[in-house]
Design a protein around this motif. Sequence first.
Motif, mmCIF file in Angstrom:
data_model
loop_
_atom_site.group_PDB
_atom_site.id
_atom_site.type_symbol
_atom_site.label_atom_id
_atom_site.label_comp_id
_atom_site.label_asym_id
_atom_site.label_seq_id
_atom_site.Cartn_x
_atom_site.Cartn_y
_atom_site.Cartn_z
ATOM 1 N N THR A 1 -39.054 16.829 -22.434
ATOM 2 C CA THR A 1 -38.604 17.923 -21.949
ATOM 3 C C THR A 1 -39.296 18.825 -20.836
ATOM 4 O O THR A 1 -40.512 18.829 -20.953
ATOM 5 N N PHE A 2 -38.415 19.166 -19.689
ATOM 6 C CA PHE A 2 -39.017 19.865 -18.673
ATOM 7 C C PHE A 2 -38.598 21.437 -18.756
ATOM 8 O O PHE A 2 -37.291 21.603 -18.684
ATOM 9 N N GLY A 3 -39.255 22.306 -18.199
ATOM 10 C CA GLY A 3 -38.786 23.531 -18.174
ATOM 11 C C GLY A 3 -39.200 24.339 -19.366
ATOM 12 O O GLY A 3 -38.496 25.595 -19.128
ATOM 13 N N GLY A 4 -39.998 24.132 -20.315
ATOM 14 C CA GLY A 4 -40.382 24.994 -21.252
ATOM 15 C C GLY A 4 -39.389 25.167 -22.472
ATOM 16 O O GLY A 4 -38.587 24.181 -22.733
ATOM 17 N N GLY A 5 -39.664 26.179 -23.194
ATOM 18 C CA GLY A 5 -39.343 26.013 -24.455
ATOM 19 C C GLY A 5 -37.725 26.290 -24.708
ATOM 20 O O GLY A 5 -37.118 25.506 -25.457
ATOM 21 N N TYR A 6 -37.062 27.093 -23.855
ATOM 22 C CA TYR A 6 -35.532 26.988 -23.964
ATOM 23 C C TYR A 6 -34.965 25.811 -23.638
ATOM 24 O O TYR A 6 -34.074 25.438 -23.926
ATOM 25 N N SER A 7 -35.469 25.103 -22.588
ATOM 26 C CA SER A 7 -35.083 23.616 -22.385
ATOM 27 C C SER A 7 -35.269 22.686 -23.532
ATOM 28 O O SER A 7 -34.413 21.761 -23.563
ATOM 29 N N MET A 8 -36.204 22.817 -24.424
ATOM 30 C CA MET A 8 -36.428 22.050 -25.580
ATOM 31 C C MET A 8 -35.562 22.243 -26.738
ATOM 32 O O MET A 8 -35.353 21.382 -27.448
ATOM 33 N N VAL A 9 -35.024 23.471 -26.853
ATOM 34 C CA VAL A 9 -34.014 24.106 -28.059
ATOM 35 C C VAL A 9 -32.919 22.802 -28.175
ATOM 36 O O VAL A 9 -32.775 22.369 -29.353
ATOM 37 N N GLY B 1 -45.262 34.161 -28.899
ATOM 38 C CA GLY B 1 -45.657 32.834 -28.652
ATOM 39 C C GLY B 1 -44.564 32.186 -27.839
ATOM 40 O O GLY B 1 -43.472 32.564 -27.839
ATOM 41 N N PRO B 2 -44.907 31.043 -27.341
ATOM 42 C CA PRO B 2 -43.777 30.286 -26.681
ATOM 43 C C PRO B 2 -42.786 29.885 -27.664
ATOM 44 O O PRO B 2 -42.994 29.250 -28.675
ATOM 45 N N VAL B 3 -41.477 29.935 -27.327
ATOM 46 C CA VAL B 3 -40.174 29.417 -28.317
ATOM 47 C C VAL B 3 -40.140 28.144 -28.568
ATOM 48 O O VAL B 3 -39.854 27.934 -29.856
ATOM 49 N N GLY B 4 -40.538 27.295 -27.736
ATOM 50 C CA GLY B 4 -40.551 25.761 -28.210
ATOM 51 C C GLY B 4 -41.785 25.226 -28.945
ATOM 52 O O GLY B 4 -41.335 24.686 -30.191
ATOM 53 N N ILE B 5 -42.942 25.864 -29.050
ATOM 54 C CA ILE B 5 -43.814 25.680 -30.058
ATOM 55 C C ILE B 5 -43.627 26.297 -31.332
ATOM 56 O O ILE B 5 -43.589 25.930 -32.424
ATOM 57 N N ASN B 6 -42.983 27.429 -31.259
ATOM 58 C CA ASN B 6 -42.751 28.396 -32.495
ATOM 59 C C ASN B 6 -41.346 27.569 -33.181
ATOM 60 O O ASN B 6 -41.463 27.491 -34.513
ATOM 61 N N THR B 7 -40.497 27.005 -32.436
ATOM 62 C CA THR B 7 -39.506 26.200 -33.133
ATOM 63 C C THR B 7 -39.655 25.024 -33.704
ATOM 64 O O THR B 7 -39.603 24.723 -34.999
ATOM 65 N N LEU C 1 -33.713 21.328 -10.895
ATOM 66 C CA LEU C 1 -32.327 21.476 -10.946
ATOM 67 C C LEU C 1 -32.038 20.847 -12.565
ATOM 68 O O LEU C 1 -31.274 21.355 -13.078
ATOM 69 N N ALA C 2 -32.734 19.871 -12.734
ATOM 70 C CA ALA C 2 -32.677 19.360 -14.128
ATOM 71 C C ALA C 2 -33.028 20.613 -15.259
ATOM 72 O O ALA C 2 -32.612 20.577 -16.316
ATOM 73 N N VAL C 3 -34.154 21.394 -14.764
ATOM 74 C CA VAL C 3 -34.419 22.217 -15.827
ATOM 75 C C VAL C 3 -33.275 23.366 -15.894
ATOM 76 O O VAL C 3 -32.952 23.790 -17.035
ATOM 77 N N VAL C 4 -32.641 23.765 -14.861
ATOM 78 C CA VAL C 4 -31.518 24.723 -14.935
ATOM 79 C C VAL C 4 -30.421 24.339 -15.831
ATOM 80 O O VAL C 4 -29.824 24.683 -16.664
ATOM 81 N N GLY C 5 -30.139 22.872 -15.643
ATOM 82 C CA GLY C 5 -29.223 22.056 -16.524
ATOM 83 C C GLY C 5 -29.469 22.024 -17.945
ATOM 84 O O GLY C 5 -28.675 22.223 -18.867
ATOM 85 N N LEU C 6 -30.978 21.696 -18.255
ATOM 86 C CA LEU C 6 -31.466 21.775 -19.850
ATOM 87 C C LEU C 6 -31.162 23.237 -20.571
ATOM 88 O O LEU C 6 -30.687 23.495 -21.415
ATOM 89 N N ILE C 7 -31.663 24.235 -19.538
ATOM 90 C CA ILE C 7 -31.421 25.385 -20.192
ATOM 91 C C ILE C 7 -29.810 25.790 -20.414
ATOM 92 O O ILE C 7 -29.506 26.429 -21.404
ATOM 93 N N ALA C 8 -29.019 25.439 -19.562
ATOM 94 C CA ALA C 8 -27.725 25.808 -19.607
ATOM 95 C C ALA C 8 -27.035 24.911 -20.778
ATOM 96 O O ALA C 8 -26.206 25.342 -21.693
#
Length: 192
Positions: free
Chosen positions: A17-25, A56-62, A125-132
């Motif tokens: 997962t690239f781009g942080g917590g929201y892209s991890m969701v 805290g970071p949403v990815g780790i919290n999740t 660009l991939a990170v924007v796609g993952l967040i979307a």
Amino acid sequence: MIILRLFLIFCKIGIFTFGGGYSMVALIQSEVVGKNHWLTAEEFTDLLAVSQMTPGPVGINTATYTGYTVVLNSGGTHLMGVVGSLVASFAVILLPFIAMLLLCRYLAKHRNNPVVETVFRVLRLAVVGLIAAAALSLSSPENFGSWQQSHKQVVVSVLLFAGVFVASFRYKKSPILLLIASGAVGFLVYYF
């Protein structure tokens, strides 16, 4: 054993997962709701709401809340749930931490390399796609309501979403202020 499976799945989630917590969701939801059926979509939505409200970071919290809930749902004790939360949290950061140590060393040497710059341009660009993808996966009946069950809930949810989006994107309002205002609107609409 559920703890080992949690470790392996969250290691995979962490490293791919690239781009942080929201892209991890989206990836977490795919693994725990879609593939393994450890949680229902409603449980995951509730878990994600708590993860976003917790500091805290949403990815780790999740990952933390998912580990705990999955172990409890599989018949484990609260103590084993804590172990599950620790394992999922550790696993989701372990491989990215090691990769960052190695990558930082490499980037220090090759900072101005055109290939490295191109790779980072594509990753953005991939990170924007993952967040979307995460945003689209959350636009479900569990979050917005079902038109067959309650017209009012769907209308209020869509209006709240649109209002918060405009206030955040166009007017750059504070997320804390928007959360408080949304809670107040929800309370007023559903209380009266």
